[in-house]
Design a protein around this motif. Structure first.
Motif, PDB file in Angstrom:
ATOM      1  N   HIS A  22       0.866  -1.188   0.000  1.00 42.85           N
ATOM      2  CA  HIS A  22       0.000   0.000   0.000  1.00 42.85           C
ATOM      3  C   HIS A  22       0.897   1.230   0.000  1.00 42.85           C
ATOM      4  O   HIS A  22       1.622   1.481   0.962  1.00 42.85           O
ATOM      5  CB  HIS A  22      -0.900  -0.015   1.232  1.00 42.85           C
ATOM      6  N   VAL A  23       0.837   1.996  -1.089  1.00 41.46           N
ATOM      7  CA  VAL A  23       1.694   3.174  -1.248  1.00 41.46           C
ATOM      8  C   VAL A  23       0.901   4.437  -0.951  1.00 41.46           C
ATOM      9  O   VAL A  23      -0.214   4.618  -1.448  1.00 41.46           O
ATOM     10  CB  VAL A  23       2.283   3.236  -2.672  1.00 41.46           C
TER      11      VAL A  23
ATOM     12  N   ARG B 292       3.709   0.361   2.592  1.00 38.06           N
ATOM     13  CA  ARG B 292       3.472  -0.585   3.680  1.00 38.06           C
ATOM     14  C   ARG B 292       3.207  -1.962   3.079  1.00 38.06           C
ATOM     15  O   ARG B 292       2.290  -2.136   2.271  1.00 38.06           O
ATOM     16  CB  ARG B 292       2.277  -0.128   4.516  1.00 38.06           C
ATOM     17  N   LEU B 293       4.033  -2.928   3.453  1.00 33.64           N
ATOM     18  CA  LEU B 293       3.871  -4.279   2.932  1.00 33.64           C
ATOM     19  C   LEU B 293       2.631  -4.924   3.533  1.00 33.64           C
ATOM     20  O   LEU B 293       2.390  -4.823   4.740  1.00 33.64           O
ATOM     21  CB  LEU B 293       5.104  -5.124   3.249  1.00 33.64           C
ATOM     22  N   LEU B 294       1.856  -5.594   2.698  1.00 32.98           N
ATOM     23  CA  LEU B 294       0.639  -6.279   3.137  1.00 32.98           C
ATOM     24  C   LEU B 294       0.850  -7.783   3.229  1.00 32.98           C
ATOM     25  O   LEU B 294      -0.105  -8.533   3.445  1.00 32.98           O
ATOM     26  CB  LEU B 294      -0.507  -5.954   2.176  1.00 32.98           C
ATOM     27  N   VAL B 295       2.087  -8.203   3.063  1.00 35.33           N
ATOM     28  CA  VAL B 295       2.481  -9.602   3.240  1.00 35.33           C
ATOM     29  C   VAL B 295       3.681  -9.626   4.174  1.00 35.33           C
ATOM     30  O   VAL B 295       4.329  -8.599   4.403  1.00 35.33           O
ATOM     31  CB  VAL B 295       2.840 -10.270   1.892  1.00 35.33           C
ATOM     32  N   ALA B 296       3.966 -10.784   4.725  1.00 37.41           N
ATOM     33  CA  ALA B 296       5.122 -10.906   5.612  1.00 37.41           C
ATOM     34  C   ALA B 296       6.399 -10.625   4.838  1.00 37.41           C
ATOM     35  O   ALA B 296       6.625 -11.171   3.751  1.00 37.41           O
ATOM     36  CB  ALA B 296       5.166 -12.302   6.227  1.00 37.41           C
ATOM     37  N   GLY B 297       7.227  -9.759   5.386  1.00 42.54           N
ATOM     38  CA  GLY B 297       8.481  -9.422   4.734  1.00 42.54           C
ATOM     39  C   GLY B 297       9.624 -10.288   5.222  1.00 42.54           C
ATOM     40  O   GLY B 297       9.515 -10.983   6.240  1.00 42.54           O
ATOM     41  N   PRO B 298      10.747 -10.252   4.512  1.00 38.50           N
ATOM     42  CA  PRO B 298      11.919 -11.015   4.944  1.00 38.50           C
ATOM     43  C   PRO B 298      12.550 -10.391   6.188  1.00 38.50           C
ATOM     44  O   PRO B 298      12.287  -9.231   6.517  1.00 38.50           O
ATOM     45  CB  PRO B 298      12.859 -10.901   3.739  1.00 38.50           C
ATOM     46  N   GLU B 299      13.371 -11.147   6.851  1.00 43.26           N
ATOM     47  CA  GLU B 299      14.114 -10.615   7.990  1.00 43.26           C
ATOM     48  C   GLU B 299      15.330  -9.862   7.467  1.00 43.26           C
ATOM     49  O   GLU B 299      16.117 -10.392   6.683  1.00 43.26           O
ATOM     50  CB  GLU B 299      14.548 -11.739   8.924  1.00 43.26           C
ATOM     51  N   VAL B 300      15.466  -8.619   7.887  1.00 45.48           N
ATOM     52  CA  VAL B 300      16.584  -7.773   7.473  1.00 45.48           C
ATOM     53  C   VAL B 300      17.240  -7.207   8.723  1.00 45.48           C
ATOM     54  O   VAL B 300      16.588  -6.525   9.515  1.00 45.48           O
ATOM     55  CB  VAL B 300      16.107  -6.621   6.559  1.00 45.48           C
TER      56      VAL B 300
END
Length: 213
Positions: free
Chosen positions: A165-166, A177-185
């Motif tokens: 969502h931009v 805003r990511l609407l799915v689980a993001g990677p670990e950074v």
């Protein structure tokens, strides 16, 4: 142009025309051996820009081949992105960024029907309230392209248009805003990106550079 919206620790280079002296490595030539002329020009000038940007980091020239899902494979330690559209090619690279995403588009409305594919209902409502002379639909498309280019090197998987969502600030920034689980950074789940945008000379450009720490 793209350098105006990138931090100082990201090097960039751009071209508004295809220079006749741009050359490819043999490995790169093999990639586009059967491509049409337009694709050859885009690919060649984009690599020319990439090597100019890398030189500003002190990185020697090297082939930049497409890897998984077409993402450019950069020299060790480099994070970067490439973009091209009619009349413009650019590259941005960094030795400090965790990831980089850039995109350029003609500043004109999206073709009919594309907005419904690109934008969430909430985004369409938000863009309608912004108004003004900016083609926000095209800028949204560009921002989501930059989001994907920043996402992929970290997650190594696809990110659809409806999975971020931009939101735009008319002052020249945006958040995704990511609407799915993001990677670990760096020990934390990635939940989104912040970026900058610019409209000038008939182009809409967006950029993301994720700093460490």
């Amino acid at each position: 142009m793209i350098g105006e919206i990138l931090p100082s620790w990201v090097a960039s280079a751009e071209a508004f025309a295809d220079p006749p002296d741009a050359r490819l490595f043999p490995e790169e030539e093999a990639v586009i051996a059967r491509s049409v002329e337009r694709r050859r020009r885009e690919f060649t000038t984009a690599r020319h820009c990439a090597r100019r940007a890398l030189a500003r980091l002190g990185v020697p020239p090297a082939p930049i081949l497409p890897g998984e899902l077409g993402a450019p494979v950069w020299p060790a330690g480099v994070r970067g992105a490439i973009t091209h559209c009619e009349g413009y090619r650019a590259a941005a690279v960094s030795l400090k960024a965790l990831t980089v995403g850039i995109d350029a588009e003609p500043h004109e409305p999206l073709p009919e029907g594309v907005m419904e594919t690109v934008a969430l209902p909430e985004e369409r409502a938000e863009l309608a309230r912004l108004g003004g002379a900016i083609h926000w639909d095209r800028l949204l498309f560009s921002a989501k392209e930059s989001v994907y280019k920043a996402w992929f090197p970290l997650a190594r998987c696809w990110l659809d248009f409806d999975e971020a969502h931009v939101t735009f600030d008319p002052a020249g920034t945006f958040t995704a805003r990511l609407l799915v689980a993001g990677p670990e950074v760096e020990g934390r789940e990635l939940t989104g990106f912040t970026g900058r945008w610019l409209v000038s000379d008939g182009l809409a450009v967006t950029a993301i550079a994720l700093p460490p720490g």
